[in-house]
Scaffold this active site. Structure first.
Site, mmCIF file in Angstrom:
data_model
loop_
_atom_site.group_PDB
_atom_site.id
_atom_site.type_symbol
_atom_site.label_atom_id
_atom_site.label_comp_id
_atom_site.label_asym_id
_atom_site.label_seq_id
_atom_site.Cartn_x
_atom_site.Cartn_y
_atom_site.Cartn_z
ATOM 1 C CG LEU A 71 -1.623 -0.540 1.065
ATOM 2 C CD1 LEU A 71 -2.391 -0.918 2.001
ATOM 3 C CD2 LEU A 71 -2.985 -0.723 -0.063
ATOM 4 C CB VAL A 75 7.880 2.186 0.594
ATOM 5 C CG1 VAL A 75 8.831 2.114 1.134
ATOM 6 C CG2 VAL A 75 7.100 1.476 0.084
ATOM 7 N N GLY A 76 7.287 3.626 3.896
ATOM 8 C CA GLY A 76 7.702 5.626 4.089
ATOM 9 C C GLY A 76 8.196 5.188 5.338
ATOM 10 C CG PHE A 87 7.776 1.933 10.786
ATOM 11 C CD1 PHE A 87 8.685 1.868 12.668
ATOM 12 C CD2 PHE A 87 7.529 1.576 10.728
ATOM 13 C CE1 PHE A 87 8.307 1.275 13.283
ATOM 14 C CE2 PHE A 87 7.173 0.285 11.520
ATOM 15 C CZ PHE A 87 8.099 0.256 12.430
ATOM 16 N N GLY A 88 8.278 2.131 7.767
ATOM 17 C CA GLY A 88 8.756 0.680 6.252
ATOM 18 C C GLY A 88 7.876 0.547 5.360
ATOM 19 C CG ASP A 123 4.594 13.934 10.955
ATOM 20 O OD1 ASP A 123 4.361 15.735 10.068
ATOM 21 O OD2 ASP A 123 5.064 13.088 9.957
#
Ligand SMILES: *[C@@H]1O[C@H](CO)[C@@H](O)[C@H](O)[C@H]1NC(C)=O
Ligand SMILES: *[C@@H]1O[C@H](CO)[C@@H](O)[C@H](O)[C@H]1NC(C)=O
Ligand SMILES: *[C@@H]1O[C@H](CO)[C@@H](O)[C@H](O)[C@H]1NC(C)=O
Ligand SMILES: *[C@@H]1O[C@H](CO)[C@@H](O)[C@H](O)[C@H]1NC(C)=O
Ligand SMILES: *[C@@H]1O[C@H](CO)[C@@H](O)[C@H](O)[C@H]1NC(C)=O
Ligand SMILES: *[C@@H]1O[C@H](CO)[C@@H](O)[C@H](O)[C@H]1NC(C)=O
Ligand SMILES: *[C@@H]1O[C@H](CO)[C@@H](O)[C@H](O)[C@H]1NC(C)=O
Ligand SMILES: *[C@@H]1O[C@H](CO)[C@@H](O)[C@H](O)[C@H]1NC(C)=O
Ligand SMILES: *[C@@H]1O[C@H](CO)[C@@H](O)[C@H](O)[C@H]1NC(C)=O
Ligand SMILES: *[C@@H]1O[C@H](CO)[C@@H](O)[C@H](O)[C@H]1NC(C)=O
Length: 838
Positions: free
Chosen positions: A506, A508-509, A511-512, A624
Site C-alpha cells: 500500500l 512505503v514510509g 518506518f517501513g 505531524d
C-alpha cells in the site's frame, strides 16, 4: 516523504538523440570507460555510444550464473539500453578493472521491464566504499525509469558494484557506466556557506548529481558534453518565472582559459544565461531565485557557473550570490573575476538546506554599488554529499548491508573489462516518496476515556457509544491500557500478506512498508513492516505501540496487534479502504469530495486530535498533522494516523515541551519552529494548514508557484483576510458551497493559523466551529449572504466558542453525536460514493 531522485518520465532526450552526431571529444580522454548493457546478448548503440553486452563471454565472466538471469523485452521501451535487464536473486557484483585511480562517474540505469514483476524489486546498490541506493523500488513510478549518476573516487585497481536484493525480492539493473573524470574537476575544498569557512575533505567523499542546469538554454545531452553529463533547462525551478529572462550568444564566442576548459562545462552552457527580468518591474532591485527540493539530511556541493555574455564593457555586472538566505559571494564583479567578457568562471560551495525546509534556494541579485542593475547565472550543479554512514540513502553503511545479506548464497562476481567511448543519458524530474500509510481502528475495543462518544468500529458503534454516553466516563467494553493488543506470529503475518507480496503493497514510509493483508477470518488489515535494522525504527515502533494501545477512538487509527518475532517489527491495523485524505484532494483522479464530505472529514480528524489532546491522563501532541496522516475508511470516516513522532504534552506545571523540531515542512507551526517549544497549539496550526488544503485542493507547499502562493498558509490567509476565500477554493466547489458555512470555515482556519499559539483556539473550539459550519451548510438554504447575526438563529449550540468544550459537546450530542452521524453518513455515502478500484 523523502529523497529526491532523478526519475524522469521518458520524453525529451530521445528526440535529441535522433540527430546523430559528429562528436568532437575535445581534450580529455577517459582512461577507464566502461559502458555495459546488462542481460543483453547484443551490443546496443545509444546516443552515439556502444554499450557492450555483459553476457559476451569473451568480455565478461559470470562466476555464479545461478544468481542472476536476464530478461529482455519486445515491447516499446524508452531507450534501447532498456530493452534488457539483469536480475539478481542474491547478492551479486560487477567488478571493473580500474586503470587509473581517481574520480569516476558511476552511472546506473534502471527500467522495470513489463511483465517481469520488476516494479516490486527492491534495489540496494553498494560499491566498496559507499551505499548508492538502499531499498529503492518502482512501486510508485509507473512508466518511468531511474537514472543515477555518482562521482566516486576509486582508490584501488578495481571497483566492485554490488547489487543486493532485499526483503525476499530481486534486484536488477539495465545498464552501467564507469568512466574516468579529470582529477581537477572536483576539488578537495569548497566554501561552506553557513557558517562560512573552508570545507575540506571532499576527495574522500562521494557525490551524487541531483540537479544540473543550463540556465536559459536547452537540454544538453551527453553527446554535447565531453564528460557525458546532461544539463537541463532551469525555468521550472525559478521561484518567480517572470523574474528572469534568458540571453544567449553563439557558443563559439566562449573563451576558455587554462583554468576553465570545456570539462568544467560545455560552451553551450556558458553561452546561455538567465538575467534579471526587468519588464514592468516597479522595484528594479530584486533577486532571481531558484528553489530545489532536496533531502534535508544531507549536505550539498554546489557549483555555480558564470560568464558575462551580456555586457559591452568590463565591470558592468556586479551582483550578489546567495545560497538559501546566506550571502555566498558579495559584489561579484564578474568580468574582473573571470578576466574578461565571455570568459567562463565558476565557484564551489557546500551548504545544508535552509532552516525549516526541505528546499535549497540559490539567488542572484544586483549589487547596489553597480551602475547597471543586473545579475546573471549560466549554469548550476547541485550534488548530494555522502553522509557519515558513507551513504546516499539512510544510515546503513556498506558493512551492515553486506554483513546481513538477505540470502545466504555466495557472492557472484561478473568480471567486465571493456573499453569504449563515453556516454550517458540523463534527465531529470523530481519524485517524492510519499508515505501512503494505510491503517486504522481496531474492532471490538471500546474506550475507557471520557469526553466523546467513543467506539471501535462502525458495526459496534451504536451500541458502544450509547453505553458510553449513558454511563458517562465509565468504560464499556474497555481495554486495559497496559495491554498492547493481539500478538501475531510471524507465520500468521506471512500467510496474511502472501509472503509480503508486492502486489499488496500500500505504501512505503520512513518506518517501513505497509501491506494490505487478510487474516484467517477474512478481516482486512494493514500490516506495517519496519526495517529491522533501523535503530530509530525501533524507537518509533515502541512509541507507536505504546501510544496506540493507550488510545482508542473512532477517529484515531488504532492497533489490532503486532509481531516482534525474529526481530521483526510489525504492526497490524485495520485496513483503511479509502487511503489518505490528500489523495482525494489532488494529484489523483479520484472523484472530488463534496463540501459536506470535506466538512465531515475535517470534523472527524478534529475529533481525533481533540481526543489526543484531552482524552487521556496526559495530553498527547501528534506533531505531524497533515493530509497524508488523515486516513479514510470505506465510508470516508476520517482517522488520524501515524504517531511515530508523537510526544506526551506538558505536565501540569509546565506550559510546553522543549524538543528538537520535527514534522513536515509546510505544516510546521512557526512558533514551534522558532522557539522549539511544543504545545498542543502546534497541532492546531498544522490542522489549520490541513483546512486550507481541503478547501483549496492544493499542496501545503508548492515551490513552483509564484512566491506569494508557495505556502498555502500565507497565501490563503491573505485571501481570508480580504474575505475572498471563495476566489481560491477548489474549482469543484464553486457554486456548491453555502457561503455562511464557508465563512465560518475560513474564520476557523484563520484562527488556527494565528502567529502565536496563545491566539489559536483549542482543538475543541475548532471542532465546535467546524460542527457549526456543517450545520450552517445543512440548515441554511443555498447561498445565503454571509451574516454574522445568522449565528444567533441556530438553537442548541452554545454561542460562546470559548466555553469549555465538554459542555458544548453535551449540548449538541443529541443532534450530532456519532450514532446520528453514522446513520447520516451511511445514508449519504450509499448513494454518493462511487465504487473505486482501491
Ligand atoms: C532524516 O533523518 C531522520 C533521522 O535519521 C529521519 O527520521 C528522517 O526521516 C530523515 N529525513 C528524510 C527526508 O529522509
Ligand atoms: C548537440 O550535438 C549535436 C550533434 O553534434 C548537434 O546537432 C546539436 O545541435 C547539439 N545540441 C546542442 C544543444 O548543442
Ligand atoms: C560487442 O562489442 C565488442 C567490443 O567492440 C565486440 O568484441 C563484440 O564482438 C560485440 N558483440 C556483438 C554481439 O556484436
Ligand atoms: C521477442 O520476439 C521474438 C521474435 O518475435 C521471439 O522469438 C522472442 O521469444 C520474444 N521475446 C520475448 C521475451 O518475448
Ligand atoms: C510474478 O509474481 C507472481 C506472484 O509472486 C508469480 O506467480 C509470477 O510467477 C511472477 N512472474 C514472473 C514473470 O516472475
Ligand atoms: C582520491 O583519493 C585519494 C586518497 O584519498 C587522494 O589522494 C586523491 O587526491 C583523491 N582524488 C580526487 C580526484 O579527489
Ligand atoms: C528564452 O525565452 C524565450 C522568451 O521568453 C522563450 O520563448 C524561449 O523558449 C526561451 N529559451 C529557452 C532555452 O528557455
Ligand atoms: C510562469 O508561471 C505561470 C504560472 O505558474 C505560468 O502560467 C506561465 O506560463 C509561466 N510562464 C513561463 C514563461 O513559463
Ligand atoms: C536578496 O536575497 C537576500 C537573501 O535572502 C536578501 O538578504 C536580500 O535582501 C534580497 N535582496 C532583494 C533586493 O530582495
Ligand atoms: C549542517 O551544518 C552544520 C553546521 O555547519 C553541521 O554541523 C551539520 O552537520 C550540517 N548538517 C548536515 C545534514 O550536513
Amino acid at each position: 516523504m523523502n529523497m529526491v531522485s532523478w526519475v524522469y518520465v521518458i520524453v525529451a532526450v530521445f528526440a535529441v538523440g535522433i540527430f546523430n552526431s559528429s562528436k568532437s571529444y575535445a581534450t580529455f580522454f577517459p582512461a577507464d570507460n566502461y559502458l555495459i548493457v546488462c542481460g543483453s546478448s547484443q551490443n546496443v548503440t545509444y546516443l552515439g555510444q556502444t554499450y557492450i553486452s555483459d553476457s559476451v563471454q569473451s568480455w565478461v565472466s559470470l562466476q555464479s550464473q545461478e544468481n542472476s538471469y536476464t530478461a529482455t523485452s519486445n515491447s516499446t521501451v524508452p531507450f534501447p539500453i532498456y530493452q534488457s535487464a539483469r536480475i539478481f536473486s542474491s547478492t551479486t557484483s560487477y567488478r571493473f578493472d580500474i586503470k587509473q585511480e581517481g574520480r569516476h562517474w558511476v552511472r546506473l540505469h534502471f527500467y522495470p521491464l513489463q511483465g517481469k514483476n520488476l516494479t516490486s524489486a527492491s534495489i540496494t546498490v553498494v560499491t566498496e566504499g559507499f551505499v548508492l541506493l538502499h531499498n529503492f523500488n518502482f512501486q510508485n513510478y509507473k512508466g518511468s525509469f531511474l537514472f543515477k549518476e555518482y562521482a566516486i573516487n576509486v582508490t584501488s585497481n578495481s571497483l566492485a558494484i554490488t547489487f543486493i536484493p532485499s526483503n525476499n525480492h530481486v534486484a536488477f539493473v539495465n545498464a552501467i557506466e564507469v568512466v574516468s573524470i579529470p582529477d581537477n574537476l572536483i576539488p578537495d575544498q569548497a566554501v561552506a556557506v553557513s557558517p562560512s569557512g573552508p570545507f575540506n575533505g571532499l576527495s574522500d567523499l562521494a557525490l551524487e548529481t541531483i540537479y544540473r542546469l543550463n540556465m536559459g538554454g536547452p537540454l544538453i545531452t551527453s553527446q554535447n558534453d565531453t564528460l557525458g553529463r546532461t544539463w537541463e533547462n532551469d525555468v521550472k525551478y525559478l521561484h518567480v518565472n517572470s523574474s528572469a529572462v534568458n540571453v544567449s550568444v553563439d557558443p563559439s564566442n566562449i573563451k576558455y582559459t587554462s583554468s576553465v576548459g570545456p570539462e568544467i562545462a560545455p560552451n553551450f552552457v556558458y553561452a546561455t544565461a538567465e538575467t534579471m527580468g526587468d519588464a514592468n518591474v516597479v522595484n528594479v532591485n530584486f533577486n532571481v531565485t531558484w528553489v530545489f527540493l532536496v533531502d534535508p539530511n544531507f549536505s550539498y556541493f554546489i557549483r555555480v557557473h558564470f560568464c558575462d555574455i551580456v555586457s559591452k564593457s568590463l565591470n558592468s555586472i556586479i551582483f550578489n550570490l546567495f545560497i538559501n538566505n546566506d550571502i555566498a559571494f558579495a559584489s561579484l564583479d564578474l568580468s574582473r573575476q573571470a578576466g574578461n567578457l565571455d570568459v567562463p568562471y565558476y565557484r564551489d560551495y557546500v551548504s545544508n538546506i535552509s532552516d525549516n525546509s526541505n528546499t535549497l534556494t540559490i539567488s542572484v541579485g544586483p549589487d547596489t554599488a553597480a551602475d547597471i542593475t543586473d545579475a546573471i547565472m549560466n549554469g548550476l550543479e547541485i550534488m548530494k554529499i555522502s553522509n557519515e554512514a558513507r551513504s546516499f540513502n539512510g544510515l546503513s553503511s556498506v558493512e551492515t548491508l553486506l554483513v546481513l545479506p538477505p540470502n545466504k548464497s555466495k557472492m557472484g562476481i561478473i568480471v567486465v573489462s571493456v573499453v569504449c567511448a563515453v556516454a550517458a543519458l540523463t534527465s531529470l524530474g523530481l519524485c517524492y516518496f510519499c508515505l501512503v500509510a494505510s491503517r486504522s481502528k481496531a474492532p471490538k475495543l471500546g474506550n475507557p476515556l471520557p469526553t466523546f462518544p467513543l467506539s471501535g468500529n462502525s458495526s459496534t458503534a451504536t451500541k458502544m457509544s450509547t453505553t458510553s454516553r449513558k454511563s458517562g466516563t465509565a468504560s464499556c467494553i474497555s481495554i486495559v491500557s497496559s495491554s498492547l493488543g493481539r500478538i501475531f506470529t510471524f507465520q500468521e503475518i506471512t500467510d496474511s500478506t502472501d509472503k509480503f507480496h508486492e502486489g499488496l503493497l500500500l505504501g512505503v514510509g520512513g518506518f517501513g512498508r505497509v501491506y494490505k493483508a487478510t487474516l484467517e477470518d477474512g478481516t482486512k488489515v494493514a500490516v506495517k513492516r519496519g526495517n529491522p535494522r533501523s535503530e530509530q525504527g525501533l524507537a518509533e515502533f515502541r512509541t507507536e505501540i505504546e501510544m496506540l494501545s493507550k488510545l482508542r477512538h473512532r477517529h484515531l487509527v488504532s492497533l489490532i496487534g503486532y509481531c516482534d518475532e525474529r526481530s521483526e517489527m510489525i504492526l497490524v491495523y485495520e485496513y483503511m479502504a479509502n487511503g489518505p485524505l490528500r489523495s482525494h484532494l489532488y494529484g489523483t483522479d479520484l472523484p472530488p469530495l463534496s463540501w459536506k464530505q470535506r466538512l465531515e472529514i475535517c470534523i472527524g480528524a478534529a475529533r481525533g486530535l481533540h481526543y489526543l489532546h484531552t482524552g487521556g491522563n496526559q495530553s498527547i501532541i501528534h506533531r505531524d498533522v497533515k493530509t497524508t496522516n488523515i486516513l479514510l475508511d470505506e465510508n470516508l470516516v476520517a482517522k488520524v494516523a501515524d504517531f511515530g513522532l508523537s510526544k506526551t504534552g506538558p505536565a501540569l506545571d509546565q506550559t510546553h515541551v522543549s524538543t528538537a523540531v520535527k514534522g513536515s515542512f509546510g505544516y510546521l507551526d512557526p512558533e514551534y519552529f522558532r522557539r522549539q517549544q511544543l504545545t498542543e497549539k502546534s497541532d492546531v496550526y498544522s490542522f489549520g494548514v490541513v483546512l486550507m488544503e481541503v478547501l483549496c485542493a492544493r499542496p501545503a507547499l508548492n515551490p513552483v508557484l509564484p512566491r506569494d502562493q508557495v505556502n498555502i498558509a500565507e497565501w490563503a490567509m491573505t485571501w481570508q483576510k480580504k474575505g475572498m476565500l471563495d476566489q481560491i477554493m477548489d474549482k469543484n466547489l464553486v457554486g456548491k458551497v453555502n457561503l455562511t458555512s464557508l465563512k465560518k470555515f475560513g474564520e476557523t482556519a484563520e484562527k488556527c493559523l494565528a502567529e502565536h499559539g496563545v491566539d489559536r483556539p483549542s482543538m475543541g473550539d475548532v471542532l465546535w466551529n467546524l460542527e457549526y459550519a456543517l450545520q450552517l451548510d445543512e440548515t441554511s438554504s443555498t447561498l445565503m449572504e454571509p451574516d454574522d447575526s445568522s449565528t444567533n438563529h441556530i438553537p442548541a449550540i452554545p454561542l460562546n466558542p470559548m466555553e469549555p468544550f465538554d459542555n458544548s459537546m453535551s449540548m449538541i450530542n443529541s443532534g450530532t453525536d456519532d450514532d446520528a452521524e453514522d446513520m447520516a453518513t451511511n445514508a449519504v455515502f450509499s448513494q454518493l460514493v462511487n465504487p473505486r478500484g482501491r
